[in-house]
Scaffold this motif. Structure first.
Motif, short mmCIF file in Angstrom:
data_model
loop_
_atom_site.label_atom_id
_atom_site.label_comp_id
_atom_site.label_asym_id
_atom_site.label_seq_id
_atom_site.Cartn_x
_atom_site.Cartn_y
_atom_site.Cartn_z
N TYR A 97 27.16 45.98 46.11
CA TYR A 97 28.97 44.93 46.16
C TYR A 97 28.42 43.98 45.33
O TYR A 97 27.79 43.37 45.38
N SER A 99 31.12 40.56 44.40
CA SER A 99 32.53 39.55 44.34
C SER A 99 33.49 39.49 43.20
O SER A 99 31.91 39.10 42.59
N THR A 100 34.18 39.33 43.20
CA THR A 100 34.91 39.05 42.01
C THR A 100 35.71 37.73 42.13
O THR A 100 35.86 37.36 41.20
N ASP A 112 37.48 40.15 47.10
CA ASP A 112 37.58 40.53 46.18
C ASP A 112 37.11 41.20 45.79
O ASP A 112 35.35 39.70 45.61
N GLY A 113 36.21 42.37 45.53
CA GLY A 113 34.98 42.37 44.50
C GLY A 113 34.81 44.02 44.17
O GLY A 113 35.60 44.99 44.35
N GLU A 114 33.63 44.17 43.68
CA GLU A 114 33.72 45.91 43.21
C GLU A 114 32.79 46.36 44.03
O GLU A 114 31.78 45.73 43.71
N THR A 116 30.35 49.69 44.01
CA THR A 116 29.90 50.94 43.15
C THR A 116 29.24 52.00 44.20
O THR A 116 28.06 51.23 44.80
N THR A 121 32.96 52.81 40.51
CA THR A 121 33.29 51.47 40.52
C THR A 121 34.29 51.43 41.21
O THR A 121 35.60 51.94 40.62
N GLY A 122 34.53 50.53 42.27
CA GLY A 122 36.03 50.41 42.47
C GLY A 122 36.51 49.65 43.22
O GLY A 122 35.48 48.99 43.76
N GLN A 123 37.64 49.18 43.23
CA GLN A 123 37.86 46.98 43.87
C GLN A 123 37.94 47.50 45.49
O GLN A 123 39.03 48.19 45.91
N VAL A 124 37.41 46.86 46.04
CA VAL A 124 37.72 46.86 47.61
C VAL A 124 37.15 45.50 47.60
O VAL A 124 36.33 44.26 48.15
N PRO A 125 38.82 44.98 49.08
CA PRO A 125 38.58 43.29 49.23
C PRO A 125 37.74 43.46 50.78
O PRO A 125 38.04 45.17 51.26
#
Length: 187
Positions: A97, A99-100, A112-114, A116, A121-125
């Motif tokens: 994981y 963070s973005t 907010d983050g990615e 894998t 890879t998907g966006q997962v808050p």
């Protein structure tokens, strides 16, 4: 340190790099089983680094989790979860994981983050509660965080489905994730 409105809302806030203390952390999950109850488990081997910035909104999180460390309290089930039917740990030994961004939410924070997992890879808050910052009895500083998220395992290519007689599935698609992180300020 500049006292922005965000830091004022976090008593004892400290800037620095933090590492999760595995003795005082839990990375756990739950998923519906037989459409009746929840099966629960956790991962026992991971590396979590949190960097708190002068402005909390500029902070970051990075985590790597050893998927072979899955522990549901049932060795045959753990072995099945490690197999190609689910996590496929020989091919995908870790999930990560990164963070973005961080933002304020009504009742706390959202990272907010990615994520894998399983080669996807998907966006997962993550909904985060900052539990606090303070000294420990060993002359160091600690910080505590609680976080939750939900993912759909199919979004990450984990689509093994065993149907039940009369409808329904043995294992649900929605996975609830909960984290309790106590981190130590690095010197």
């Amino acid at each position: 340190m500049n006292a922005t409105s965000a830091t004022v809302a976090i008593p004892g806030y400290l800037v620095g790099t933090w590492k999760a203390d595995p003795v005082h952390c839990e990375i756990a999950f739950s998923v519906r089983h037989l459409m009746l109850s929840k099966a629960r488990g956790r991962f026992t081997s991971y590396d979590v680094t949190i960097v708190t910035s002068e402005d909390p909104l500029g902070s970051s999180v990075a985590a790597t989790i050893d998927l072979a460390s899955i522990d549901t309290g049932n060795e045959p089930r753990d072995n099945h979860l490690r197999s190609a039917d689910y996590l496929e740990v020989e091919k995908y030994p870790t999930m990560s994981y990164r963070s973005t961004g961080i933002r304020r939410a009504d009742d706390g924070w959202v990272i907010d983050g990615e994520l894998t997992l399983h080669g996807v890879t998907g966006q997962v808050p993550l909904a985060v509660e900052v539990n606090g910052f303070g000294p420990d009895p060993f002359g160091g500083q600690r910080a505590g965080f609680s976080a939750t998220a939900q993912i759909n395992r199919r979004d990450f290519g984990i689509d093994s489905t065993i149907l039940m007689d009369g409808g329904g599935v043995v294992v649900g698609d929605k996975v609830s994730i909960s984290l309790e992180i106590e981190a130590v300020l690095q010197k």
